[in-house]
Design an enzyme around this catalytic site. Structure first.
Site, mmCIF file in Angstrom:
data_model
loop_
_atom_site.group_PDB
_atom_site.id
_atom_site.type_symbol
_atom_site.label_atom_id
_atom_site.label_comp_id
_atom_site.label_asym_id
_atom_site.label_seq_id
_atom_site.Cartn_x
_atom_site.Cartn_y
_atom_site.Cartn_z
ATOM 1 N N LYS A 54 -13.605 31.567 9.328
ATOM 2 C CA LYS A 54 -12.893 32.817 9.090
ATOM 3 C C LYS A 54 -13.321 33.446 7.757
ATOM 4 O O LYS A 54 -13.542 32.736 6.776
ATOM 5 C CB LYS A 54 -11.388 32.534 9.095
ATOM 6 C CG LYS A 54 -10.490 33.741 8.857
ATOM 7 C CD LYS A 54 -9.025 33.308 8.873
ATOM 8 C CE LYS A 54 -8.093 34.436 8.497
ATOM 9 N NZ LYS A 54 -6.674 33.999 8.458
ATOM 10 N N SER A 91 -3.411 36.828 10.577
ATOM 11 C CA SER A 91 -4.673 37.355 10.103
ATOM 12 C C SER A 91 -5.898 36.706 10.748
ATOM 13 O O SER A 91 -7.021 37.172 10.543
ATOM 14 C CB SER A 91 -4.750 37.183 8.574
ATOM 15 O OG SER A 91 -4.737 35.804 8.219
ATOM 16 N N SER A 139 -0.213 33.408 10.449
ATOM 17 C CA SER A 139 -1.570 33.868 10.741
ATOM 18 C C SER A 139 -2.363 32.993 11.688
ATOM 19 O O SER A 139 -3.445 33.384 12.115
ATOM 20 C CB SER A 139 -2.355 34.040 9.435
ATOM 21 O OG SER A 139 -1.855 35.131 8.705
#
Length: 474
Positions: free
Chosen positions: A74, A150, A174
């Site tokens: 990520k 996220s 997230s």
């Protein structure tokens, strides 16, 4: 077996691919080739990658427990040595990680083959992955809707079959929010279960936890065994032969005291379709043999917001303030500008007040698990949102008003970041429109084994492996 076709590749979870490689039915190189084709096929369509694929793949241990299994990391900060990062922001230019994050060292030791970098909202401060820098990340179940945040790019790639597992992290939901939006398994481990670097975990007052998104409970269990191992010398390796979480899947947890709560502590309305899936999960657990009652921890929504400010000012504002070059405010999105200003105004008294709020939340959740083994809630209050619903770059917002806005959309998750308890989202239902609906399970601190045991029971009772979104590899 012959060359690995894309539909064969995408149908397998990480353990399935690993077992094929170990059985020499396919080679790791053939699996990597299939993964590259899959990522190329759906990555651009979903807007889920920040950059071209890594060429070659990042270095990894060919003998690790997940050797040869494709993976993405990520864009959430300095994570993998030598890899550029932006945290989804136009304000970060030319930044490259000088060393591996501790978790990245464990991913490498596990043998995961990192092939790319997934999208995230600016500084990870949104439940929508729609940064100005990279644009919207589209949901494979409905490209007009978001993937959550996220860890949205990671969720899109796993849900579409491009990779079986992807790095994700969670400071307020997230991991679990994208899991719900995209029909995945998303475990937020207990505080301290997996390593967090100084830029994230410790700085976020323990509210941010690093892990991954998967499509199966067994992948989650085996991966947790691999990356929660203790350090050995200057390397990290999976414990051998003990596999406490994978072995837990074969153990009956017995009759548990399960609490079901479909009304959030904030009073936010919950979509009836979403609530119905959680209620049905309670009925399934009762049918399995658990004792289910309606109950929830006594929490103050304002305390959760105030405690979450610790994470916001440390992972967002403090990063900006500590950058070698102060970013031009014009290069930041609107909420990030507000976060920077509020971080500069945050005093020691504000920190103490927020820590007191965190303590109140933690004590309330801790007391709740003296009388209950498990809490079941919806993961979100609503279905996956159309793009633009959570507009991070809209003017006139403060950090607190933004937190209240995203917590109205996902009111059930952040309390357990504040308290440090483990929680998992499971894809236990679909809406009339065919959109995934997640259900969250929460347990006492350190009881990921219990979460995974019950998750495995639900996976058998309400299987989801055969569900595929309209945008799927091949």
């Amino acid at each position: 077996m012959g060359p690995l076709e894309l539909h064969e590749y995408a149908a397998l979870d990480a353990v399935g691919l690993r077992d094929l490689i170990r059985a020499r039915e396919v080679t790791a190189a053939e699996v990597e080739d299939a993964a590259r084709r899959a990522l190329s096929q759906v990555g651009a369509e979903l807007g889920a990658l920040t950059r071209p694929l890594f060429e070659p793949a990042l270095v990894h241990d060919p003998d690790g427990p997940f050797a040869g299994v494709p993976f993405v990391i990520k864009d959430s900060g300095p994570f993998a040595q030598g890899v550029p990062f932006t945290l989804g922001s136009r304000s970060i230019q030319g930044a490259v990680a000088a060393v591996d994050h501790d978790l990245m060292a464990r991913f490498r030791a596990a043998g995961l083959v990192a092939l790319g970098q997934s999208t995230a909202p600016e500084f990870g401060l949104s439940f929508a992955t729609e940064s100005v820098r990279y644009g919207v990340t589209r949901n494979p179940w409905d490209p007009g809707r978001g993937v959550g945040g996220s860890s949205g790019g990671a969720a899109a790639l796993v849900a579409s079959g491009a990779v079986p597992v992807a790095h994700a992290n969670d400071a307020g939901g997230s991991i679990r929010v994208p899991a719900s939006c995209c029909g995945l398994v998303g475990l937020k481990p207990s505080r301290g279960r997996t390593p967090c670097g100084p830029l994230t975990g410790e700085a976020a007052f323990g509210q941010l936890v690093e892990f991954a998104l998967t499509r199966s409970v067994r992948d989650t269990a085996h991966l947790l065994d691999a990356v929660s191992a203790p350090p050995v010398g200057d390397k990290y390796q999976a414990p051998a032969p003990a596999r406490p979480f994978a072995e837990a899947l074969r153990t009956d947890p017995g009759r548990l005291r399960v609490a079901l709560a479909t009304a959030p502590w904030s009073g936010t309305p919950v979509d009836p379709q979403v609530a119905a899936v959680a209620v049905n999960a309670g009925k399934v657990l009762e049918w399995i043999g658990h004792a289910v009652t309606e109950a929830g921890p006594g929490l103050d929504a304002d305390d959760i917001v105030e405690a979450a400010m610790l994470s916001v000012v440390s992972t967002g504002g403090a990063v900006l303030r500590g950058a070698p070059r102060r970013p031009d405010p014009a290069s930041l999105e609107a909420v990030s500008r507000a976060v920077l200003a509020e971080t500069e105004a945050f005093t020691a008294l504000d920190v103490l007040a927020a820590m007191a709020a965190q303590d109140r939340v933690t004590r309330s959740v801790g007391r709740f698990f003296l009388d209950h083994d498990l809490l079941v809630t919806p993961t979100l209050a609503a279905l996956p949102a159309p793009h633009g619903t959570l507009a991070y770059d809209a003017p006139g917002q403060s950090a607190r008003s933004w937190l209240r806005r995203i917590f109205d959309h996902g009111p059930f998750s952040a309390a357990f970041n504040v308290s440090g308890h483990p929680a998992i989202s499971l894809p236990l239902g679909q809406s009339r429109e065919g959109l995934p609906v997640g259900v969250q399970l929460v347990a006492a601190h350190g009881r990921e084994d219990l979460l995974l045991q019950v998750a495995s029971q639900l996976e058998q009772a309400v299987p989801w492996a055969d569900r595929q979104p309209p945008v799927f590899v091949d």
